[in-house]
Each structure stands twice: as C-alpha cells, then as structure tokens.
Design an enzyme around this catalytic site. Structure first.
Site, short mmCIF file in Angstrom:
data_model
loop_
_atom_site.label_atom_id
_atom_site.label_comp_id
_atom_site.label_asym_id
_atom_site.label_seq_id
_atom_site.Cartn_x
_atom_site.Cartn_y
_atom_site.Cartn_z
N ASP A 29 -0.57 4.26 1.11
CA ASP A 29 -1.29 5.25 1.92
C ASP A 29 -0.58 5.58 3.23
O ASP A 29 -1.00 6.49 3.94
CB ASP A 29 -2.72 4.78 2.20
CG ASP A 29 -2.78 3.34 2.74
OD1 ASP A 29 -1.85 2.94 3.49
OD2 ASP A 29 -3.75 2.63 2.42
N CYS B 107 -11.59 -8.25 5.81
CA CYS B 107 -10.37 -8.42 6.60
C CYS B 107 -10.56 -8.00 8.05
O CYS B 107 -10.08 -8.69 8.97
CB CYS B 107 -9.23 -7.60 5.99
SG CYS B 107 -8.80 -8.06 4.30
N ASN C 28 0.83 -1.21 0.00
CA ASN C 28 0.00 0.00 0.00
C ASN C 28 0.86 1.26 0.00
O ASN C 28 1.99 1.26 0.49
CB ASN C 28 -0.93 0.00 1.20
CG ASN C 28 -1.92 -1.15 1.15
OD1 ASN C 28 -2.20 -1.68 0.08
ND2 ASN C 28 -2.45 -1.53 2.30
N HIS D 195 6.08 -0.70 -2.25
CA HIS D 195 5.76 0.18 -3.37
C HIS D 195 5.85 1.65 -2.99
O HIS D 195 5.27 2.51 -3.66
CB HIS D 195 4.37 -0.14 -3.91
CG HIS D 195 4.25 -1.53 -4.46
ND1 HIS D 195 3.03 -2.15 -4.71
CD2 HIS D 195 5.21 -2.42 -4.82
CE1 HIS D 195 3.26 -3.36 -5.19
NE2 HIS D 195 4.56 -3.54 -5.25
N ARG E 196 -11.26 -11.34 0.79
CA ARG E 196 -12.65 -11.63 0.44
C ARG E 196 -12.77 -12.85 -0.47
O ARG E 196 -13.72 -13.62 -0.36
CB ARG E 196 -13.30 -10.42 -0.24
CG ARG E 196 -13.68 -9.31 0.72
CD ARG E 196 -14.58 -8.31 0.03
NE ARG E 196 -14.98 -7.23 0.93
CZ ARG E 196 -16.02 -7.27 1.74
NH1 ARG E 196 -16.76 -8.36 1.77
NH2 ARG E 196 -16.31 -6.25 2.52
#
Length: 509
Positions: free
Chosen positions: A278, A455, A276, A295, A439
């Site tokens: 964020d 999750c 992620n 990343h 999921r």
C-alpha cells in the site's frame, strides 16, 4: 494410504525389520519428575563413559529420521494444524505450564535421543501426554491406540521444537521491551498487513474476512493464484477482477506506521522490511533509504511485455472501472531472472505448485484478452507476485549490511507465512532479541516477548511507557490500555484498550 491404526500395526526399526512394541501400560502420567536428579544421573553416565543401552523404537526414529512409518506424511501434513502453541491448562491430562517449560528446556540441554530415554522410555510420562508439552494436541484419530502410536508425531514435534531459535530467557516483560527500545540503535522492523487494517485495508489470511476468504467465488484451486505471475500472464483478468479492492485509497497512515517513523526520527531504525503493497510507509515519512518494500507496491506499474514504467496512480481510474490497463509505449526488451522468488510454501516447507483450472490458457497472446492494440502489453502494478524475484536490495541489504549491525528485531502484524520474507527472522543472529507484535501468536518461531493485541494499541502503550510522544489522530484522548500476562507464560502479554470503549475491528494476522 493405510489407516493410522494399521500403519502403526507393524512398525519397523531403522534396519527395516519388524520390532517388538514396548508396552505402554506402565507409563500413565507424570510421576515424581525430578529434572535435577535425571540430569545428574545423565551427566554421571557420560563422565563414566557408560554405554548407551539399545535404542527403543522412539529413540531409533529420533536418531535416524531416514526411516519413517507410513503415518509420517500424515503427521507432517497435520502437525501445524494440531499445534496450538499454548499450554493446555483446561485439560487435566495435559502437561502443566511448569512441566512443559521443564521438558522444553531439558530437550535443548540433553538432545532428543537422551531426552526420549529420560522421559518416555524411563516411564516418566507417556508419549501422548508429552506432546502437550510442545503445544501439540493429541489427534482424535489416535484415540484408543497404544502409546507407541504417538511416537511418529512426537518425533516430529521434537524436531519442530529444536529447529526453532531458542528464546533468550533474560527478556520477558513489557519493561524489558521498553528498555530495549531505548537502548537499541539499529532496529530491524518487519511489517505485514496487520499494521494497515485499522485503516480499513484488508489483510490476506484472516479467516472469513481476509482477502483470500473473499476470493472463493473465483473458483480457483488456491486463492493465492490471484497473485501468481504465471496465472497473471495467462489471464490478467483474474487479478484485475479483485485489484480495485486492494488499491490504496488513503493518504492516512496508522499509528503503527507513525511508530516506525518515530524510530527513524530517533536514529534507531536500521531498516523497515515491509511486506505491504500500500506504500503507506512512504506516506508516514519513512525514508526510502530505510525502507525495503519486499513485495513491491502500487507506487509504480510496468508493462509485462516491454518493461515501460509509469506512476501507479495513473492507472487507478482504469482499474477501478474494471478495465485492464494497457501499455502506451511497447517495445522489445530483455528481462533478467533471479532464483529468489516470492513463493508459497506447504506446511512442510516445500514449495507449493500452481494448479491449473480447466480452460486455462497456455500462452499470453494479446488476442486472448480482446486487446485494443495488437502490440500493446498489459500493465502490471510493481507488486511482487508469487514466482517473481524479490528486489535485489532485499538480499543484498540483509546479508551484507543489516545482519552485522542489527541489535533488535521487531516483527509487527504478520504471521510470517510467505517466503523468503518469513526466513528473515531465522536468518538473523539468534543472540539478537526478537519481539513480536500482532493479534495472535505464531507457533513456528520462538520470539523473546510476544505482545498480543491491536498493533496500534500495543505501540501506543510502549511509547507511553518509554516517555515518547506518539502524536496521531487515531490515538484517542484519555486512552486506557489494560495489559495482562497470558496464563502459563512469563513473556506473552495481552493488550486491550478499555477506555474509550471501541467496537471489535478487523483482525490482524
């Protein structure tokens, strides 16, 4: 390319000569399958040194993958689409779950050539039906064809199955997972976008609602080109036209982030490898020394021309306004390269090439972007684009440190579709237990236990069973979670919050 029918009309053996087809009329459905008897006969043959009879067409293909039918490329391109990674309990012509498990175990025990001899060649089962034992639905374009028309797809299905890590059969239940959590001291947690979607941050690949689905209006050949470094250098307006939609605008973190932080607090976390961008792991309190942002993230940004680095949120106002942020301190500098680039993969594992659109620029001169200053470069958030090297820490820590210490692997909220992060799990020792939380299941990796559902719901239930207090504002009071075992499986479990009732949310990968 010839049609599937005509391509199989003149099948060739490994010597290139035409071979006579073996009639498939005698092999219809599973008949009196006795795995123990077949295995005992096989072991007796081996002990007595019995010569193997001439290989039939399927066995030749399995034994020598160098020669392939024309349909091989078609099958290779479509096998992941045909793979549904489930038992076809709704199809009376498919293998039952029990038969599928036996066939998979037999394949690993005796090898592909002997497996073919003892199944299709022995008349135990048709190639078409055997496909279903490996989660492959026979394609409609082969309907009506002779059974040997399925040999090419079956050989790929067997290779696909054998390439996977073998599941550790001792781990199957949720209680097994809880005991692993309690006992483990060096847990690797690999996370993806699914751990942030409950905060309203979109994932990338969910059909219809993921970010890539929303980028079709850009007219790109592949929406992932938005995050391709060569495309960014040619035209940064493509990235910045969508950047404001993926900016982290929250100081909140999800219960799943909190769960990972709790593992660290309990001295159980070895490393959190996050895909992620964020930076919410840091907000959850996960220590920098325990976190590898594979990343990169929006936490910082750098000039693509001179490398000048700034705090990322100093550029957010410009990005939200639809502007391209420019470097305020440009100077010439050297750049290093690394071959371990983040890269997009085709379904056969090969690297996907970026396709250019008409009118793409061939250079990244500032004049192409109406720059306010001739010498100023474009600022780029320090997220890892396709074509850029992952942080050196990723490879060094994984290969020199974590591989030798890890005692449990937990993959959460990612479909593991982007290399090289997708290669982390296969790289780790196969005897280390591996748990998957998301999921939907994945078909290209065999995890020991699959925990399917939101999750946040899954980790809340795990903590409850472990006796851990996962305190988080997003975990409702009086939460009741229903857990069911997926039909045909002993190690795949579905989690659903039934109290309080919640409306359907954005899907995770």
């Amino acid at each position: 390319m010839a049609s599937p029918r005509s391509a199989n009309g003149n099948a060739k053996g490994s010597n290139g000569a035409a071979t006579a087809k073996k009639t498939s009329g005698r092999v219809k459905n599973v008949v009196n399958y006795d795995e123990k008897r077949h295995t005992e006969e096989l072991e007796e043959d081996i002990q007595n040194g019995a010569a193997h009879p001439p290989l039939n067409e399927l066995e030749e293909r399995v034994n020598d993958r160098g020669d392939s039918w024309e349909t091989e490329s078609l099958f290779r391109d479509s096998i992941e689409d045909l793979a549904e990674d489930k038992f076809f309990t709704d199809d009376p012509e498919a293998c039952t779950p029990a038969e599928s498990v036996k066939f998979r175990q037999m394949l690993r025990r005796v090898g592909p050539v002997i497996f073919c001899k003892r199944t299709v060649d022995a008349g135990v089962i048709t190639a078409k039906k055997l496909l279903t034992a490996f989660g492959i639905r026979p394609p409609a374009f082969l309907d009506g064809c002779d059974d040997d028309s399925y040999y090419g797809l079956l050989s790929l299905a067997l290779s696909r199955e054998l390439a996977k890590r073998a599941k550790l059969t001792k781990y199957n239940t949720i209680d097994d997972v809880v005991e692993l959590l309690k006992a483990s001291k060096n847990i690797i947690v690999l996370t993806g976008a699914g751990i942030s979607t409950s905060l309203g941050i979109p994932d990338f690949r969910t059909k219809g609602i993921g970010l890539y689905s929303k980028l079709e209006h850009l007219g790109l050949n592949d929406p992932q080109e938005v995050f391709d470094i060569s495309v960014f250098k040619q035209d940064p307006t493509i990235f910045y036209s969508v950047a404001r939609d993926i900016l982290p605008e929250t100081d909140r973190f999800s219960p799943t982030h909190g769960f990972i932080a709790m593992l660290e607090q309990k001295n159980k976390l070895l490393t959190n490898y996050s895909q992620n961008i964020d930076n919410l792991e840091a907000k959850a309190g996960i220590s920098p020394e325990k976190l590898v942002q594979c990343h990169g993230s929006f936490a910082t940004a750098s000039c693509v021309k001179c490398g000048y680095k700034v705090v990322g949120d100093t550029l957010f106002a410009e990005i939200k306004a639809g502007k391209i942020p420019r470097c305020r301190k440009c100077s010439q500098g050297s750049r290093t390269t690394n071959n371990s680039r983040k890269r997009k993969l085709n379904k056969d594992g090969s690297e996907r090439k970026v396709r250019r659109r008409p009118g793409d620029y061939d250079s990244n001169s500032d004049s192409e972007f109406d720059v306010p200053a001739a010498n100023s470069g474009v600022m780029k958030p320090d997220i890892t684009f396709f074509g850029e090297a992952l942080p050196d820490e990723f490879h060094k820590r994984l290969q020199e440190h974590d591989k030798h210490l890890v005692d449990l692997v937990i993959v959460i909220g990612t479909s593991l579709k982007v290399a090289p992060v997708s290669e982390v799990v296969p790289f780790l020792p196969p005897n280390i237990p591996q748990i998957y939380i998301s999921r939907t299941p994945v078909s290209h990796i065999n995890f020991d236990v699959d925990l399917l559902g939101d999750c946040d719901v899954v980790v809340a239930e795990l903590c409850r069973r472990a006796g851990w207090d996962l305190n988080h504002e997003m975990i409702p009071k009086g939460q009741v979670i229903k857990v069911t075992t997926a039909e045909g499986y002993t190690s795949r479990h579905n989690f659903e919050q039934i109290e309080p009732v919640v409306k359907p949310e954005t899907s995770s990968p």
